[in-house]
Write an enzyme that holds these catalytic residues in place. Structure first.
Site, short mmCIF file in Angstrom:
data_model
loop_
_atom_site.label_atom_id
_atom_site.label_comp_id
_atom_site.label_asym_id
_atom_site.label_seq_id
_atom_site.Cartn_x
_atom_site.Cartn_y
_atom_site.Cartn_z
N ARG A 1 0.94 -1.23 0.30
CA ARG A 1 0.25 -0.15 -0.22
C ARG A 1 0.59 1.02 -0.15
NH1 ARG A 1 -2.10 -3.30 3.92
NH2 ARG A 1 -4.36 -4.13 3.31
N LYS B 1 -1.88 -2.30 7.89
CA LYS B 1 -3.24 -2.65 8.51
C LYS B 1 -3.38 -3.16 10.21
CE LYS B 1 -6.19 -0.50 4.83
NZ LYS B 1 -7.61 -0.63 3.58
N HIS C 1 -3.00 2.47 -5.45
CA HIS C 1 -3.41 1.13 -5.95
C HIS C 1 -3.05 0.39 -7.02
CE1 HIS C 1 -5.09 0.66 -1.53
NE2 HIS C 1 -5.89 -0.39 -2.19
N ARG D 1 -0.65 -1.74 -6.94
CA ARG D 1 -1.18 -3.04 -6.40
C ARG D 1 -2.07 -3.28 -6.33
NH1 ARG D 1 -1.18 -4.34 -0.64
NH2 ARG D 1 -3.53 -4.73 0.62
N HIS E 1 -4.01 -9.22 3.20
CA HIS E 1 -4.92 -9.27 3.68
C HIS E 1 -5.59 -10.05 4.53
CE1 HIS E 1 -6.71 -7.93 -1.12
NE2 HIS E 1 -6.29 -7.13 -0.52
N TYR F 1 -9.56 -10.32 -6.72
CA TYR F 1 -8.71 -10.82 -8.43
C TYR F 1 -9.23 -11.65 -9.70
CZ TYR F 1 -6.77 -6.84 -6.16
OH TYR F 1 -6.52 -5.65 -5.88
#
Length: 323
Positions: free
Chosen positions: A153, A177, A245, A248, A271, A280
């Site tokens: 990110r 995150k 992004h 990414r 994730h 995806y």
């Protein structure tokens, strides 16, 4: 708006939840929209029935309102009737069973592999470049190599410190995150581009890999966006197709196309839930359908054109914060 409960509700949001003026304005508009529908049905906002609220939701759906808008308005109304209930202004909650539409997950934008190569090559300083231009391009190339090689990110990349890199660095420890840490491999081209930046910035003595105008501070997101736009212009890629992004998403899409499994991709992207990574697979399915329609004999119409190439336009809007 003159209904008895709205002003105390908005005052509560401002006082107890420190709601910003823009938030209060949005809630006011949402309440007004619901009220207008209820008035057409012969009801009022404070005395609404469950059927009246369901009719309001149906009206929004048939009018073509976006799912995100409908969900936001329903959230506002739910909070409003909970306030009336807790404030003893009502003895029931007509919004208790109000169902919001599931959010529409849009497919992320991504570049082709050749476009990524052109974008990275655009970071090669031309002969006669000024020192400022040379540094900007070297920094841009290092950033693009990292983003595309690792799937980081933008916030994770800009937080990288200079001492994270050594000449033989093969893995990066990334804090993502929720404070979750993960190891991501560093490709040879990315490592070489980073070393070129470290050499270029040696005299700046910054603690950050990507330092801003003031060496003591990291490059800002806005600062990087300007560099990315410049590289995109050099590579002939329109600005509306470029963002950190998008790099990414391109990393993830191309990894999957070359045989990576979802579990590995989930780990690399950081994730928390594999369901986020699974979007995806939809990108790949859409691409495969286009290939079949373009090249399979039964995928052609009598005119020689693909029979149906319409598909969801890739978009990074709704789920980027999770992807």
């Amino acid at each position: 708006m003159h209904q008895s409960g709205t002003e105390p509700f908005l005052e509560m949001l401002a006082a107890e939840r420190a709601a910003a003026p823009a938030t209060l304005a949005a809630y006011t508009a949402d309440l007004a929209d619901c009220e207008a529908s209820l008035l057409r049905q012969g009801e009022s906002l404070d005395t609404a029935s469950a059927d009246g609220l369901r009719a309001w939701v149906s009206e929004m759906s048939t009018s073509g309102a976006a799912r995100r808008t409908i969900a936001r308005r329903i959230s506002c109304i739910r909070q409003y009737y909970l306030f009336l209930l807790r404030d003893d202004r009502r003895t029931d909650n007509p919004a208790a069973q109000l169902d919001a539409p599931p959010p529409q997950r849009a497919l992320p934008k991504f570049l082709t592999e050749s476009e990524v190569v052109a974008l990275i090559e655009a970071g090669t300083p031309p002969a006669g470049a000024t020192p400022a231009e040379r540094r900007r391009l070297i920094l841009g190339r290092a950033a693009l190599e990292l983003l595309y090689a690792t799937g980081l990110r933008i916030s994770e990349m800009l937080a990288l410190r200079r001492d994270s890199f050594r000449e033989n660095t093969r893995m990066l420890l990334i804090r993502g995150k929720g404070g979750r840490e993960r190891l991501v491999p560093l490709s040879d081209p990315a490592r070489d581009a980073v070393q070129a930046l470290l050499l270029e910035d040696k005299a700046r003595a910054s603690p950050w890999l990507f330092s801003g105008r003031a060496p003591a501070k990291p490059l800002t997101r806005q600062g990087f966006d300007k560099i990315l736009a410049e590289l995109g212009g050099r590579a002939g890629i329109p600005p509306d197709r470029l963002s950190p992004h998008v790099l990414r998403h391109s990393f993830a899409t191309h990894m999957l196309a070359h045989g990576a499994d979802l579990r590995t991709l989930q780990i690399l992207l950081g994730h928390a839930d594999i369901s986020t990574t699974q979007i995806y697979t939809h990108v790949q399915a859409d691409r495969l359908r286009e290939i079949v329609q373009a090249h399979h004999p039964l995928g052609q119409s009598p005119s020689g054109q693909p029979a149906d190439t319409a598909g969801p336009e890739p978009s990074a809007a709704s789920d980027e914060k999770n992807l």
